[in-house]
Design an enzyme around this catalytic site. Structure first.
Site, PDB file in Angstrom:
ATOM      1  N   CYS A   1      -0.449  -5.010   8.730  1.00  0.00           N
ATOM      2  CA  CYS A   1      -1.267  -4.376   7.678  1.00  0.00           C
ATOM      3  C   CYS A   1      -0.466  -4.130   6.402  1.00  0.00           C
ATOM      4  O   CYS A   1      -0.570  -4.876   5.428  1.00  0.00           O
ATOM      5  CB  CYS A   1      -1.872  -3.061   8.166  1.00  0.00           C
ATOM      6  SG  CYS A   1      -2.991  -3.222   9.585  1.00  0.00           S
ATOM      7  N   ARG A   2       0.326  -3.072   6.390  1.00  0.00           N
ATOM      8  CA  ARG A   2       0.953  -2.638   5.128  1.00  0.00           C
ATOM      9  C   ARG A   2       2.014  -3.588   4.602  1.00  0.00           C
ATOM     10  O   ARG A   2       1.984  -3.954   3.416  1.00  0.00           O
ATOM     11  CB  ARG A   2       1.559  -1.231   5.306  1.00  0.00           C
ATOM     12  CG  ARG A   2       0.502  -0.171   5.488  1.00  0.00           C
ATOM     13  CD  ARG A   2       1.102   1.123   5.973  1.00  0.00           C
ATOM     14  NE  ARG A   2       1.641   0.992   7.334  1.00  0.00           N
ATOM     15  CZ  ARG A   2       2.298   1.935   7.986  1.00  0.00           C
ATOM     16  NH1 ARG A   2       2.527   3.087   7.387  1.00  0.00           N
ATOM     17  NH2 ARG A   2       2.728   1.734   9.206  1.00  0.00           N
ATOM     18  N   SER A   3       2.974  -3.981   5.455  1.00  0.00           N
ATOM     19  CA  SER A   3       4.055  -4.829   4.905  1.00  0.00           C
ATOM     20  C   SER A   3       3.580  -6.236   4.545  1.00  0.00           C
ATOM     21  O   SER A   3       4.072  -6.785   3.552  1.00  0.00           O
ATOM     22  CB  SER A   3       5.298  -4.836   5.805  1.00  0.00           C
ATOM     23  OG  SER A   3       5.023  -5.267   7.106  1.00  0.00           O
TER      24      SER A   3
ATOM     25  N   ASN B   1       3.702  -4.823  11.167  1.00  0.00           N
ATOM     26  CA  ASN B   1       3.794  -6.030  10.328  1.00  0.00           C
ATOM     27  C   ASN B   1       2.488  -6.831  10.333  1.00  0.00           C
ATOM     28  O   ASN B   1       2.499  -8.060  10.263  1.00  0.00           O
ATOM     29  CB  ASN B   1       4.980  -6.928  10.749  1.00  0.00           C
ATOM     30  CG  ASN B   1       5.325  -8.029   9.745  1.00  0.00           C
ATOM     31  OD1 ASN B   1       5.805  -9.087  10.126  1.00  0.00           O
ATOM     32  ND2 ASN B   1       5.063  -7.815   8.464  1.00  0.00           N
TER      33      ASN B   1
ATOM     34  N   CYS C   1       7.063  -2.232   7.902  1.00  0.00           N
ATOM     35  CA  CYS C   1       6.149  -1.186   8.380  1.00  0.00           C
ATOM     36  C   CYS C   1       6.236  -1.164   9.904  1.00  0.00           C
ATOM     37  O   CYS C   1       7.234  -1.622  10.475  1.00  0.00           O
ATOM     38  CB  CYS C   1       4.726  -1.393   7.867  1.00  0.00           C
ATOM     39  SG  CYS C   1       3.912  -2.890   8.457  1.00  0.00           S
TER      40      CYS C   1
ATOM     41  N   ASP D   1      -0.741   4.631   7.100  1.00  0.00           N
ATOM     42  CA  ASP D   1      -1.125   3.568   8.032  1.00  0.00           C
ATOM     43  C   ASP D   1      -2.649   3.428   8.048  1.00  0.00           C
ATOM     44  O   ASP D   1      -3.348   4.378   8.395  1.00  0.00           O
ATOM     45  CB  ASP D   1      -0.606   3.965   9.419  1.00  0.00           C
ATOM     46  CG  ASP D   1      -0.829   2.888  10.464  1.00  0.00           C
ATOM     47  OD1 ASP D   1      -1.554   1.911  10.176  1.00  0.00           O
ATOM     48  OD2 ASP D   1      -0.279   3.037  11.569  1.00  0.00           O
TER      49      ASP D   1
END
Ligand code: 4NP
Length: 154
Positions: free
Chosen positions: A12-14, A10, A7, A124
């Site tokens: 939050c999402r990934s 690195n 993401c 995001d």
């Protein structure tokens, strides 16, 4: 098989995708046979733990991601990983641009590759609230389940 979740930051999402996939793999017959890591296209948060809201969200789903540390995507990732699974179209474009010729077809959108949402993006959540993190968890965990099913069928 080695999979890299990518993401922007690195944090939050990934990291959530990495945590969800690790947990689903551990609970499958693929335990120990698939390596998962995550990275950001940007390096601003390198060395940091995931965002506390991401940690809290994952913990609420029984997954501890607090031990992860952010890192930026590096050139060797294109050799080290079989697939680079991106959160959104911006990440995809950035990673494809950095990929050596011949590795670009290994850079894909996570939700697309998982088959849960063709061309789908993971929004995001950084400037959002808890519900945005819950939405990310739903997306990455359903993708993780689909990835495990896909790999089990290979
Ligand atoms: P992520 O979220 O890409 O899901 O880790 C973000 C984290 C940090 C920033 C942007 C997005 N940032 O601008 O610092």
């Amino acid at each position: 098989m080695k999979l890299l979740m990518v993401c922007l930051g690195n944090i939050c999402r990934s990291p959530m995708a990495e945590g969800a996939l690790r947990a689903r793999l551990e609970a499958s017959r693929l335990a120990g046979r698939v390596e998962v890591d995550s990275a950001g296209t940007g390096g601003w948060h390198a060395g940091e733990a995931p965002d506390r809201r991401a940690i809290a969200c994952a913990r609420g789903h029984g997954v501890d991601i607090s031990g992860q540390r952010a890192r930026q995507l590096r050139p060797t990732d294109f050799d080290d990983f079989d697939w680079l699974l991106c959160a959104d179209e911006n990440n995809l474009r950035d990673v494809v641009q950095r990929a050596p010729a011949g590795r670009r077809d290994r850079v894909v959108l996570l939700l697309d590759w998982a088959g849960t949402q063709p061309s789908g993006e993971i929004p995001d959540p950084y400037t959002g609230g808890p519900e945005d993190f819950q939405q990310v968890w739903r997306l990455v965990d359903s993708a993780a389940q689909a990835v495990v099913a896909r790999l089990c069928a290979m």
